[in-house]
Design a protein around this motif. Structure first.
Motif, short mmCIF file in Angstrom:
data_model
loop_
_atom_site.label_atom_id
_atom_site.label_comp_id
_atom_site.label_asym_id
_atom_site.label_seq_id
_atom_site.Cartn_x
_atom_site.Cartn_y
_atom_site.Cartn_z
N VAL A 97 48.79 35.51 33.16
CA VAL A 97 50.21 35.89 33.29
C VAL A 97 50.62 35.25 34.49
O VAL A 97 50.20 35.53 35.70
N LEU A 98 52.02 34.41 34.53
CA LEU A 98 52.34 34.07 35.61
C LEU A 98 53.73 34.23 35.80
O LEU A 98 54.60 33.96 34.91
N VAL A 99 54.21 34.84 36.96
CA VAL A 99 55.52 35.23 37.42
C VAL A 99 55.76 34.78 38.68
O VAL A 99 54.84 34.55 39.44
N SER A 101 47.11 47.54 27.24
CA SER A 101 46.19 48.51 27.69
C SER A 101 45.29 48.96 26.53
O SER A 101 44.03 49.45 27.03
N ALA A 102 45.72 49.16 25.31
CA ALA A 102 44.61 49.58 24.29
C ALA A 102 43.88 48.56 23.81
O ALA A 102 42.73 48.98 22.89
N SER A 103 43.93 47.41 24.28
CA SER A 103 43.02 46.17 23.63
C SER A 103 42.03 45.60 24.56
O SER A 103 42.00 46.33 25.97
N PRO A 104 40.96 45.06 24.02
CA PRO A 104 39.86 44.79 25.16
C PRO A 104 40.22 43.67 25.95
O PRO A 104 39.49 43.17 27.03
N PHE A 105 41.54 43.36 25.90
CA PHE A 105 41.98 42.25 26.82
C PHE A 105 42.25 42.55 28.25
O PHE A 105 43.05 43.58 28.66
N ARG A 106 41.76 41.70 29.35
CA ARG A 106 42.22 42.01 30.58
C ARG A 106 43.43 41.29 30.96
O ARG A 106 43.60 40.28 30.44
N ILE A 107 43.90 41.49 32.27
CA ILE A 107 45.11 40.64 32.57
C ILE A 107 44.76 40.03 33.95
O ILE A 107 44.42 40.60 34.83
N GLN A 108 45.08 38.76 34.01
CA GLN A 108 44.95 38.09 35.23
C GLN A 108 46.41 37.66 35.46
O GLN A 108 47.23 36.72 35.10
N LEU A 109 46.98 38.40 36.62
CA LEU A 109 48.39 38.06 37.16
C LEU A 109 48.44 36.98 38.14
O LEU A 109 47.69 37.22 39.19
N GLY A 110 49.19 36.02 38.04
CA GLY A 110 49.46 34.96 39.00
C GLY A 110 50.89 35.17 39.76
O GLY A 110 51.83 35.48 38.96
N SER A 132 57.57 28.33 42.93
CA SER A 132 56.81 27.07 43.30
C SER A 132 56.09 26.48 42.07
O SER A 132 55.13 26.92 41.59
N GLY A 133 56.59 25.35 41.82
CA GLY A 133 56.03 24.34 40.79
C GLY A 133 54.58 24.04 41.05
O GLY A 133 53.70 24.20 40.19
N LEU A 134 54.42 23.84 42.40
CA LEU A 134 53.25 23.33 42.64
C LEU A 134 52.21 24.34 42.54
O LEU A 134 50.98 24.18 42.14
N GLU A 135 52.56 25.74 43.09
CA GLU A 135 51.77 26.84 42.85
C GLU A 135 51.35 27.19 41.49
O GLU A 135 50.34 27.44 41.19
N GLU A 136 52.54 27.01 40.72
CA GLU A 136 52.27 27.25 39.09
C GLU A 136 51.11 26.20 38.79
O GLU A 136 50.34 26.65 37.96
N VAL A 192 50.62 45.28 46.86
CA VAL A 192 50.25 44.15 45.82
C VAL A 192 50.50 42.90 46.27
O VAL A 192 49.76 41.85 46.49
N ARG A 193 51.84 42.63 46.65
CA ARG A 193 52.26 41.30 47.23
C ARG A 193 51.34 40.81 48.39
O ARG A 193 51.08 39.81 48.82
N GLY A 194 51.15 41.83 49.35
CA GLY A 194 50.22 41.58 50.63
C GLY A 194 48.77 41.14 50.32
O GLY A 194 48.61 40.39 50.64
N ILE A 195 48.35 41.91 49.00
CA ILE A 195 47.16 41.57 48.87
C ILE A 195 47.15 39.94 48.10
O ILE A 195 46.36 39.34 48.59
N TYR A 196 48.04 39.65 47.35
CA TYR A 196 48.14 38.60 46.71
C TYR A 196 48.42 37.38 47.65
O TYR A 196 47.77 36.37 47.63
#
Lengths: 342, 342
Positions: free
Chosen positions: A75-77, A97-106, A111-115, B89-93
């Motif tokens: 997930v990218l915000v 939360s009820a699924s086996p999927f974990r979340i990777q939050l970015g 910034s386009g570059l950071e994206e 969380v922002r500080g951590i990121y």
DNA sequence: CAACGTCATGGTAGCGCTACCAATTGCCTG
DNA sequence: CAGGCAATTGGTAGCGCTACCATGACGTTG
């Protein structure tokens, strides 16, 4: 001299341990855990007993390596503290939360570059799905998304050319609706106050401009923007700037609710009557808008629902039945309140 | 009939491809990427060229499996939308964005059971470090943290018995300081208004009570709490409740700034003069407090810094030099503003 | 100058799991 | 009753990477 276990792993039980204890093959344990229907009732019970007794938890890394797919949603915000995205993210978390999927939050920090960098990192994990905010990815990012080999959902906005799927609404229409409301209520010298001016804010501004031009009211001096990150204190300052430029200002459409709240506080401080002298409209309709004094008119957006729908669509695509509707417009609602009731 | 590549993986370049192209062993490529100092200048250059040409990105899953350590920080917070945690969380990121570590963020919804479940999930990945909010873990959670085999940092609060490390401040002291300020300013019938009442709020309440008792002012009817999630609208309602119980109320210490803002709006609406008739103190000092009208006195907490310090400590521990100071108290500051200036 | 450390590099053997392909059994069809 | 098919189970061979150990080429030392 052979110490097969204990060499590297922290001595945690593996699938082989479970298999041995249950008296079955390792692959059967794997199946019992992932596709219970394909294993006989009896073995399933034995295996479950062995799992419980040993406290076995599958290693997601090994799983991802062997199956060439990680059970991860990327997930990218653009911001973690902006309430708007926090709500979307919450919708995503709750749906997953009820699924086996974990979340990777970015966090792309707008910034386009950071994206691009984060997409690269996320892609290397072979995620099960990707959810990204916005529709203005750089060409590189777009390529990365297209070659990710997983469902992709762009959220917050709708647009003509989805990478894969989209859930959002039209910020242009939102801006226009807000502005038209001010015009209809009788305001004439209506300013636009916008911080951060990311692509979505730009489109809200475009909607504002369209409405103002249609009414023959547009004047470039009415527009006050800054690239600075939006905040309540900034709203206060920006109203001052706007009034310094156009003292006859009688209404403001704010980029978002933080700015609107700052504007309201500045009106109080400067003894400017709201809605009599100046009308205020915000954007997003945070819950404080309805209890502010006076309560503030705003464009309600369905952020939590955007998160939920994005997950639902991705999950469907993973399961093999892609939704027939690839672009979902959740719309918005104008909430008329005291700040424009004159 | 052997199709070694292309069988499973999406045909992405592997470390073996890079090694072949650079004319070195795979292990040397691995080393060049992780410990450049141990590879000669020349080979390093050749390898880098091969990496760039092929667009090689290491597979984090394979890496984690082989090294029995994932480059992941597990972060557990009770809420994603609460501004307070969002800042941490922002500080951590921000502290981790330049490192190779990814972040796995979990939302416990203030539930001990959910925390246990997430700790189980996170632990199965063998994270490089764990950062958890609060110090009131269940015995099971505590055990999971202790056996995680990685640095653990408890954040938001300080307490006597860290699992490993701690960064935070004393909520009890914060509550007491806020209340003492109201007392010193001359308020007497000072209420406590608290939503959500998680352990940190409980300790703020305890601080309030200590201050009130020391001044001989405590009265249980002055305390109004609810388990409902905190929000600005809720602050409004709770002030009404508090006034219904104690019409002579002349001050309120609010659990947090959302509640304080709701209280302020209700005062406006009911034409109660602030700070003359009622004094208001918030907690956390969100940036809107200083521009509210009147501006609101609050306890400034260093949330972003808590996130940064937690990461810094974890990183140091990973690098092998555990900070000598395992408990870091970042304190807080009373920000005196108009809402208590009489 | 033999003995010994040090540095740079590579080979081998897994990490824990699942894809792929049997193998076995029982039952159904013609 | 041969042939075929579905259901259930297991063996083998990796997934892409790194830990561990080995190798050779250099100094360095007494």
């Amino acid at each position: 001299m052979i110490k097969p276990r204990s060499r590297r792993g922290g001595g945690r039980p593996t699938i082989a341990d479970v298999a041995r204890k249950a008296g079955v093959g390792a692959i059967t344990v794997s199946r019992a855990l992932r596709e219970p229907a394909r294993v006989s009732e009896e073995l399933r019970r034995q295996i479950q007993a062995a799992v419980d007794e040993l406290g076995y938890v599958p290693d997601p890394n090994a799983r991802a390596l062997a199956s060439a797919r990680a059970e991860v949603f990327g997930v990218l915000v653009p911001s973690l503290t902006n309430n708007v995205f926090a709500e979307v993210v919450r919708g995503i978390y709750d749906s997953l939360s009820a699924s086996p999927f974990r979340i990777q939050l970015g966090n792309t920090h707008y910034s386009g570059l950071e994206e691009e960098r984060l997409l690269q990192v996320f892609g290397s994990q072979r995620p099960a799905a990707l959810i990204v905010a916005g529709i203005d990815q750089t060409p590189t990012s777009r390529k990365l998304l297209e070659s990710a080999g997983c469902p992709v959902v762009q959220v917050m906005e709708t647009g003509p050319d989805p990478v894969d799927m989209m859930v959002g609404f039209s910020h242009f229409d939102g801006g226009r609706t807000a502005t038209e409301h001010l015009i209809e209520t009788g305001y004439r010298r209506i300013g636009f106050i916008g911080a951060r001016m990311d692509p979505r804010s730009q489109r809200r501004l475009a909607g504002y401009r369209a409405a103002m031009e249609a009414a023959g009211l547009f004047d470039p001096r009415l527009v006050t923007t800054t690239p600075v990150l939006s905040s309540v204190p900034l709203g206060r300052e920006m109203l001052r700037d706007a009034l310094a430029k156009v003292p006859t200002l009688d209404g403001v459409f704010c980029n978002n609710d933080d700015i609107a709240l700052g504007v309201l506080f500045e009106c109080h401080r400067a003894s400017i009557a709201v809605p009599k002298t100046i009308g205020i409209v915000g954007f997003n309709d945070l819950d404080m808008m309805q209890v502010a004094f006076p309560s503030i008119t705003s464009i309600r957006t369905h952020r939590y629902e955007i998160g939920r729908r994005a997950v639902a669509m991705a999950l469907a695509a993973i399961a093999g039945n892609r939704p027939e509707q690839r672009i979902v417009d959740l719309g918005f609602e104008l909430k008329r309140r005291e700040s424009t009731a004159r």
